[in-house]
Design a protein around this motif. Sequence first.
Motif, mmCIF file in Angstrom:
data_model
loop_
_atom_site.group_PDB
_atom_site.id
_atom_site.type_symbol
_atom_site.label_atom_id
_atom_site.label_comp_id
_atom_site.label_asym_id
_atom_site.label_seq_id
_atom_site.Cartn_x
_atom_site.Cartn_y
_atom_site.Cartn_z
ATOM 1 N N ILE A 1 35.290 35.380 41.253
ATOM 2 C CA ILE A 1 34.733 35.993 40.044
ATOM 3 C C ILE A 1 34.884 37.505 40.119
ATOM 4 N N GLY A 2 34.625 38.054 41.291
ATOM 5 C CA GLY A 2 34.749 39.501 41.467
ATOM 6 C C GLY A 2 36.167 39.992 41.260
ATOM 7 N N VAL A 3 37.150 39.280 41.815
ATOM 8 C CA VAL A 3 38.558 39.661 41.627
ATOM 9 C C VAL A 3 38.913 39.709 40.148
ATOM 10 N N GLU A 4 38.501 38.711 39.424
ATOM 11 C CA GLU A 4 38.798 38.664 37.985
ATOM 12 C C GLU A 4 38.196 39.856 37.247
ATOM 13 N N LYS A 5 37.030 40.303 37.674
ATOM 14 C CA LYS A 5 36.313 41.363 36.964
ATOM 15 C C LYS A 5 36.706 42.777 37.405
#
Length: 274
Positions: free
Chosen positions: A82-86
């Motif tokens: 999720i962090g990578v996407e954001k």
Amino acid sequence: MQKLAVSVLMSIYVKEKPEYFIQAMESTINQTAQPEEILLVKDGPLTEELDEIIRQYQEKLGEQLTVISLDENQGLGTALAIGVEKCRNSLIARMDTDDIMAENRLEVQYQEFLKNKDLTILGSNIIEFEGTPDNVLARKQMPESNEAIRAYSKRRNPFNHMTVMFKKSAVIQVGNYQPLPGFEDYYLWVRLLKKNFVSFNLQQMLVYARTGAEMYSRRGGVSYLVPGLKARQIIYKNGLGKINDLVFVSLVHIVISLMPNKLRGSFYQKQLRN
């Protein structure tokens, strides 16, 4: 101060010690060159003390700090995905919330990406410590060249996770982080290497990694043994190793998992470190 087009990605959960988190954050915001973004994923509800520390950093850092809150604990793989996407930058630097960066870590790694446009995954060596950074337990040296990293990956994780800077686009291309408890990063690296993305490990000690008896304890027992064997099978299927590599690492995994904790710690320091 110069800001680098880099997002520092961290995930925090309820059991993190506040003093460790503060040290990790301070080492990040006191870099010789600042990251444009620090993205912190709250993996489930935290303690009031941790939440208060995060609020204080939000007031101090403003838009430089992005906080994503997950309603329930999802595990490291999901939280990081999720962090990578954001993350809003094309380069992402991983960092753990209980470790400490050398003050020039981000600047040194960013310069490597400027010099080599093909570079996709960049790590470094680490100093492992217990208590305070001057209480050094071991120095973990990793393979340097792309070829050496590919060979090393057949049997062992070729990167120190908390040191890695990578291209966001490549990580998303191979499916991002995926849930594989204890092996989320290794699983990602082998998928990247199998797709022939270029890697490198700087031979500098750019992160002080917190370790000791507690960490060694997590690497043992039936709760680590069985999932670890399954994880190594998945990594074998997605990586560069052959069946003899899988047999070897599975046997080593069994032995290490069943060792008494004190002996396991000695083995890590003397046999698995330089």
